[in-house]
Scaffold this motif. Structure first.
Motif, PDB file in Angstrom:
ATOM      1  N   LEU A  30      -6.982 -32.313  13.190  1.00 56.39           N
ATOM      2  CA  LEU A  30      -6.421 -30.973  13.392  1.00 56.39           C
ATOM      3  C   LEU A  30      -7.448 -29.907  13.011  1.00 56.39           C
ATOM      4  O   LEU A  30      -7.681 -28.948  13.772  1.00 56.39           O
ATOM      5  CB  LEU A  30      -5.148 -30.813  12.562  1.00 56.39           C
ATOM      6  N   TRP A  31      -8.064 -30.053  11.848  1.00 57.71           N
ATOM      7  CA  TRP A  31      -9.055 -29.067  11.412  1.00 57.71           C
ATOM      8  C   TRP A  31     -10.228 -29.019  12.376  1.00 57.71           C
ATOM      9  O   TRP A  31     -10.694 -27.938  12.746  1.00 57.71           O
ATOM     10  CB  TRP A  31      -9.541 -29.395  10.008  1.00 57.71           C
ATOM     11  N   VAL A  36      -9.232 -27.197  15.602  1.00 60.37           N
ATOM     12  CA  VAL A  36      -9.161 -25.745  15.410  1.00 60.37           C
ATOM     13  C   VAL A  36     -10.559 -25.171  15.204  1.00 60.37           C
ATOM     14  O   VAL A  36     -10.908 -24.120  15.763  1.00 60.37           O
ATOM     15  CB  VAL A  36      -8.249 -25.404  14.214  1.00 60.37           C
ATOM     16  N   LEU A  90      -9.033 -26.499  22.856  1.00 59.69           N
ATOM     17  CA  LEU A  90      -8.114 -27.291  22.047  1.00 59.69           C
ATOM     18  C   LEU A  90      -7.654 -28.538  22.810  1.00 59.69           C
ATOM     19  O   LEU A  90      -7.502 -29.609  22.229  1.00 59.69           O
ATOM     20  CB  LEU A  90      -6.906 -26.435  21.665  1.00 59.69           C
ATOM     21  N   VAL A 132       0.081 -25.633  17.784  1.00 58.41           N
ATOM     22  CA  VAL A 132      -1.123 -24.823  17.553  1.00 58.41           C
ATOM     23  C   VAL A 132      -1.434 -23.983  18.789  1.00 58.41           C
ATOM     24  O   VAL A 132      -1.748 -22.785  18.692  1.00 58.41           O
ATOM     25  CB  VAL A 132      -2.322 -25.727  17.197  1.00 58.41           C
TER      26      VAL A 132
END
Length: 569
Positions: A62-63, A66, A215, A262
């Motif tokens: 996830l990090w 992003v 993304l 997100v």
């Protein structure tokens, strides 16, 4: 709804069919995804999401998703804006070919872009070997890093920002530039005090679009991120679905919900900020002021064309060189050159021929279906206020969400929706070309709908009133008046849908099966399986086919209504 369906002229029935169809294609798969990802024993719960976030692998992915998305979106916004201002506000020459070349990377599949740059810069690069510039054998590949991944995402999505900013510049009233110059404002002062503040909503839209695209990008994230050990959420999804465990679908559904959340949060923030930054413009849109660069024009033109050469010529030449050598790693010489790789993918490999046929057929069918749906739905969006307009807006909103959510997430949603046999017929679409076609229509519907809706908005409402007074029913009004008027916009959207679907890999990466391969999945499988020269040969064919289609469309520009060719003014 019942009152609408009672319209005798078929208008209500048409609206109901369109809304139900869009809901089935866009809304239902997403609803099933959230249902599976956010329920425990049939009860709504955030437990699966909390458990997923507690996983170290998910948090890392996830990090890194992003991080790479933000960095590449910032760089793409800066680069795309500079290019748009240089082309849109100055007197540089050959703008038509320049715009064509600047937009071409957007039409090339991301996985092909990754393959081209891998072969352009590595120790085994045929071009660098031929020139004697290749890094030493055994040295690390410069593209296999976080920075390399961000750089490729930037190059891939810069054309998106360029297109948005350039379109915004063309909507500016000419009086703004004229007034600033009359007041003695220098070009850079006018840019800082007038142009950039008014461009703020478009810059924000370009940044958000580049972020969401990065993304959900699978090709670059997989081909660059896996060797670099920089795993993002799309790659994590792909790996987990490939594990085929007993709880694989609920597992990937939770991660998909996280990725979708997100993306949707980014779109929501963009819309909120756009409302605050919006400035009303007074005056008709005209061609923006062409600032005379004088002796600096040659420098600007050289810089623009140098950028084109660096982003297209080097990777393109490397891709072609790799396709022309017997084994990856050999220099391109008279002794090593061969056309066997092209013969293999074009005539001997049944999978590649099947992939070309499959992608051409489903991309064309998806483009045609989206054009028809857009013509009908756009009518209700723009010309039928009240309940019909609100229902059409709901359908349009579902299409926007399906497009905003990363393609890999939507493919998971379609698996959940169509893995079971369909009611009444008892046939499952999973594992067939039909599920890929349906996914293309659902995911890319917003691409075709936007230009058609914009064309309807520009029409005078008196057309509808005059047709009604003359006794024309709904079918005749739509087929004889409105459809011909919005046909150029529908064709423009259909062209973009075809080019996007023809080369994509993100949506079909999890939906293809043996016998139902697409061009994107076949190229990816060649590269992933170590058949680098075959992947390069097929990628070269795909790039050439894309260029040929775009050049052919350019040739038709004078024979079709303005706006039909999406990259032409």
């Amino acid at each position: 709804m019942a009152r609408i369906l009672n319209h005798a002229n078929g208008e209500g029935l048409t609206l109901a069919v369109l809304v139900v169809l869009v809901t089935l294609l866009c809304g239902v798969p997403m609803a099933l995804l959230f249902k599976v990802g956010l329920t425990v024993n049939g009860e709504p719960s955030l437990g699966p999401l909390v458990e997923a976030v507690a996983s170290r692998s998910v948090r890392t992915a996830l990090w890194q998703s992003v991080e790479s998305g933000l960095l590449s979106a910032l760089a793409a916004t800066l680069l795309g804006t500079v290019l748009a201002l240089a082309v849109g506000l100055t007197d540089v020459r050959l703008k038509g070919p320049l715009v064509f070349c600047l937009l071409l990377p957007m039409m090339i599949p991301p996985h092909v872009t990754a393959i081209a740059w891998i072969q352009a810069l590595g120790p085994s690069s045929p071009v660098l070997k031929t020139l004697g510039l290749a890094p030493a054998i055994g040295s690390s590949h410069p593209i296999y890093s976080r920075e390399g991944l961000v750089a490729l995402l930037t190059l891939q999505h810069t054309p998106l920002v360029f297109l948005i900013v350039r379109a915004a510049l063309r909507r500016f009233p000419r009086e703004l530039s004229d007034a600033a110059r009359i007041c003695g404002a220098a070009p850079f002062a006018m840019l800082r005090r007038v142009t950039l503040p008014l461009l703020a909503p478009s810059l924000l839209a370009g940044f958000a679009l580049a972020f969401v695209a990065a993304l959900g990008n699978f090709g670059i994230n997989a081909l660059i991120g896996i060797p670099a050990r920089y795993t993002t959420l799309p790659v994590l999804l792909w790996r987990r679905l490939a594990s085929f465990g007993p709880d694989v679908l609920p597992n990937v559904a939770v991660v998909s919900v996280l990725l979708a959340a997100v993306a949707l949060a980014a779109i929501a923030v963009q819309m909120l900020l756009q409302r605050r930054l919006r400035t009303a413009l007074v005056g008709l849109p005209q061609a923006p002021l062409a600032i005379a660069l004088g002796h600096r024009r040659l420098v600007a033109e050289a810089g623009l064309w140098l950028f084109v050469v660096a982003t297209l010529a080097l990777p393109g030449a490397s891709l072609l060189a790799t396709a022309l050598v017997r084994t990856y790693g050999l220099p391109l010489t008279g002794d090593t050159i061969t056309f066997a790789n092209f013969a293999e993918v074009l005539w001997r490999q049944s999978v590649t021929l099947r992939a070309f046929a499959n992608s051409t057929a489903i991309a064309a069918l998806a483009a045609a279906a989206i054009a028809l749906i857009s013509i009908g739905l756009g009518y209700f969006l723009a010309l039928r206020p009240g309940t019909p307009g609100r229902l059409a807006a709901i359908a349009s909103g579902q299409a926007d969400v399906a497009f905003a959510v990363p393609g890999l997430v939507m493919s998971i949603a379609f698996i959940l929706a169509f893995i079971r046999p369909l009611p009444l017929v008892g046939v499952s679409l999973y594992g067939t070309l039909w599920i890929i076609l349906i996914a293309y229509v659902g995911v890319f519907l917003a691409v075709g709908l936007k230009p058609v809706a914009a064309a309807y908005v520009q029409m005078d409402a008196s057309l509808e009133d005059a047709a009604r007074v003359c006794g024309a029913g709904f079918a005749r009004r739509l087929s004889r008046i409105f459809a011909p008027l919005v046909a150029p916009a529908a064709a423009s959207g259909a062209i973009l849908v075809f080019l996007t679907a023809y080369n994509e890999v993100t949506v079909s990466a999890l939906l293809w099966s043996s016998g139902n391969e697409t061009i994107g999945t076949t190229i990816f499988n060649y590269e992933d399986g170590g058949s680098t020269t075959l992947a390069a040969a097929m990628s070269t064919v795909v790039v050439l086919a894309t260029v040929v289609v775009m050049v052919a469309m350019n040739g038709l520009a004078r024979r079709v209504p303005a706006g039909t060719i999406p990259w032409r003014d």
